[in-house]
Design a protein around this motif. Structure first.
Motif, PDB file in Angstrom:
ATOM      1  N   CYS A 262       4.193 108.174  41.834  1.00 61.90           N
ATOM      2  CA  CYS A 262       4.369 108.113  40.106  1.00 61.90           C
ATOM      3  C   CYS A 262       3.406 109.185  39.454  1.00 61.90           C
ATOM      4  CB  CYS A 262       4.026 106.754  39.519  1.00 61.90           C
ATOM      5  SG  CYS A 262       4.441 106.563  37.894  1.00 61.90           S
ATOM      6  N   SER A 263       3.916 110.314  39.375  1.00 63.94           N
ATOM      7  CA  SER A 263       2.947 111.458  38.705  1.00 63.94           C
ATOM      8  C   SER A 263       2.674 111.075  37.290  1.00 63.94           C
ATOM      9  CB  SER A 263       3.799 112.703  38.685  1.00 63.94           C
ATOM     10  OG  SER A 263       4.814 112.593  37.876  1.00 63.94           O
ATOM     11  N   GLU A 264       3.277 110.264  36.631  1.00 63.46           N
ATOM     12  CA  GLU A 264       2.848 109.994  35.215  1.00 63.46           C
ATOM     13  C   GLU A 264       1.813 108.900  35.343  1.00 63.46           C
ATOM     14  OE1 GLU A 264       5.870 109.533  36.530  1.00 63.46           O
ATOM     15  OE2 GLU A 264       7.254 109.949  34.933  1.00 63.46           O
TER      16      GLU A 264
ATOM     17  N   ASN B  19       6.273 105.447  47.698  1.00 67.05           N
ATOM     18  CA  ASN B  19       6.508 105.243  45.964  1.00 67.05           C
ATOM     19  C   ASN B  19       5.414 106.320  45.742  1.00 67.05           C
ATOM     20  OD1 ASN B  19       8.414 103.112  45.459  1.00 67.05           O
ATOM     21  ND2 ASN B  19       7.050 101.982  46.999  1.00 67.05           N
TER      22      ASN B  19
ATOM     23  N   LYS C 106      17.231 100.924  35.579  1.00 64.09           N
ATOM     24  CA  LYS C 106      17.977 102.049  36.083  1.00 64.09           C
ATOM     25  C   LYS C 106      19.706 101.579  35.969  1.00 64.09           C
ATOM     26  CE  LYS C 106      17.368 103.949  40.024  1.00 64.09           C
ATOM     27  NZ  LYS C 106      16.776 104.365  41.506  1.00 64.09           N
TER      28      LYS C 106
ATOM     29  N   SER D  59      14.965 107.481  35.588  1.00 60.96           N
ATOM     30  CA  SER D  59      15.007 108.183  36.898  1.00 60.96           C
ATOM     31  C   SER D  59      13.577 108.056  37.672  1.00 60.96           C
ATOM     32  CB  SER D  59      15.407 109.424  37.063  1.00 60.96           C
ATOM     33  OG  SER D  59      14.611 110.074  36.203  1.00 60.96           O
ATOM     34  N   ASP D  60      12.491 107.854  37.046  1.00 60.88           N
ATOM     35  CA  ASP D  60      11.360 107.649  37.792  1.00 60.88           C
ATOM     36  C   ASP D  60      10.892 106.216  37.890  1.00 60.88           C
ATOM     37  OD1 ASP D  60      11.159 110.394  37.972  1.00 60.88           O
ATOM     38  OD2 ASP D  60      10.215 110.699  36.099  1.00 60.88           O
TER      39      ASP D  60
ATOM     40  N   ILE E 114       8.309 105.942  30.628  1.00 59.30           N
ATOM     41  CA  ILE E 114       8.604 106.633  31.842  1.00 59.30           C
ATOM     42  C   ILE E 114      10.168 106.548  32.092  1.00 59.30           C
ATOM     43  CG2 ILE E 114       8.634 106.331  34.564  1.00 59.30           C
ATOM     44  CD1 ILE E 114       5.875 105.284  34.238  1.00 59.30           C
ATOM     45  N   SER E 115      10.761 107.339  32.652  1.00 63.27           N
ATOM     46  CA  SER E 115      12.356 107.741  32.389  1.00 63.27           C
ATOM     47  C   SER E 115      12.874 106.594  33.618  1.00 63.27           C
ATOM     48  CB  SER E 115      12.607 109.106  32.792  1.00 63.27           C
ATOM     49  OG  SER E 115      12.289 109.178  34.443  1.00 63.27           O
TER      50      SER E 115
ATOM     51  N   SER F  79      12.486  97.470  37.429  1.00 66.45           N
ATOM     52  CA  SER F  79      13.113  98.913  37.632  1.00 66.45           C
ATOM     53  C   SER F  79      14.633  99.048  37.872  1.00 66.45           C
ATOM     54  CB  SER F  79      12.125  99.805  38.310  1.00 66.45           C
ATOM     55  OG  SER F  79      11.972  99.309  39.684  1.00 66.45           O
TER      56      SER F  79
ATOM     57  N   GLY G  90      10.262 104.410  41.481  1.00 66.79           N
ATOM     58  CA  GLY G  90       8.934 104.982  42.166  1.00 66.79           C
ATOM     59  C   GLY G  90       7.639 104.488  41.594  1.00 66.79           C
ATOM     60  N   CYS G  91       7.449 104.435  40.090  1.00 70.09           N
ATOM     61  CA  CYS G  91       6.248 104.035  39.445  1.00 70.09           C
ATOM     62  C   CYS G  91       6.200 102.501  39.769  1.00 70.09           C
ATOM     63  CB  CYS G  91       6.241 104.418  37.804  1.00 70.09           C
ATOM     64  SG  CYS G  91       6.277 106.277  37.835  1.00 70.09           S
TER      65      CYS G  91
END
Length: 134
Positions: A118-120, A116, A54, A85-86, A82-83, A50, A89-90
């Protein structure tokens, strides 16, 4: 990938060499370029994937369950959509779910634990990582 981007971690060159060998191509047939994406595997204890996602044009396709807790290697979480920006955290959330201890990697500091999210992925079951697209 530009080796200087990896600050002492030669994964970019190792990935390029492996991709050429797998494809049976020479450096002339498969030159390095800004838009060439090659697959590479690394541990995710430092969340190095990640970090690079980024800061470069790389992506995290999936994280594989290490079996560190009660998980099953070969299962994990798909992350290609997953973007940037996210993604940190994921990847961190997945690492914590799998109880993979954090550690540093050359050029990447040890990640923090505990904050951390990760809503996804939160609330979703692990999947067979061979089904991950991207």
């Amino acid at each position: 990938l530009e080796p200087t981007l990896f600050l002492g971690n030669p994964i970019g060159q190792a990935s390029l060499k492996a991709a050429r060998q797998i494809a049976g191509k020479s450096a002339e047939d498969m030159p390095d370029s800004d838009d060439l994406l090659t697959p590479w595997c690394t541990c995710f204890g430092s969340q190095v994937c990640s970090h690079y996602a980024k800061t470069t044009k790389t992506k995290v396709k999936f994280v594989n369950d290490c079996g560190c807790a009660s998980g099953t290697p070969g299962k994990g979480f798909c992350m290609a959509d997953i973007s940037a920006s996210d993604i940190s955290g994921c990847e961190g959330w997945a690492r914590e779910q799998m109880q993979m201890p954090g550690h540093a990697t050359p050029g990447v500091a040890q990640p923090k634990d505990g904050d951390n999210s990760c809503s996804e992925l939160q609330g979703k079951a692990e999947v067979d990582v061979s089904t991950c697209q991207g």
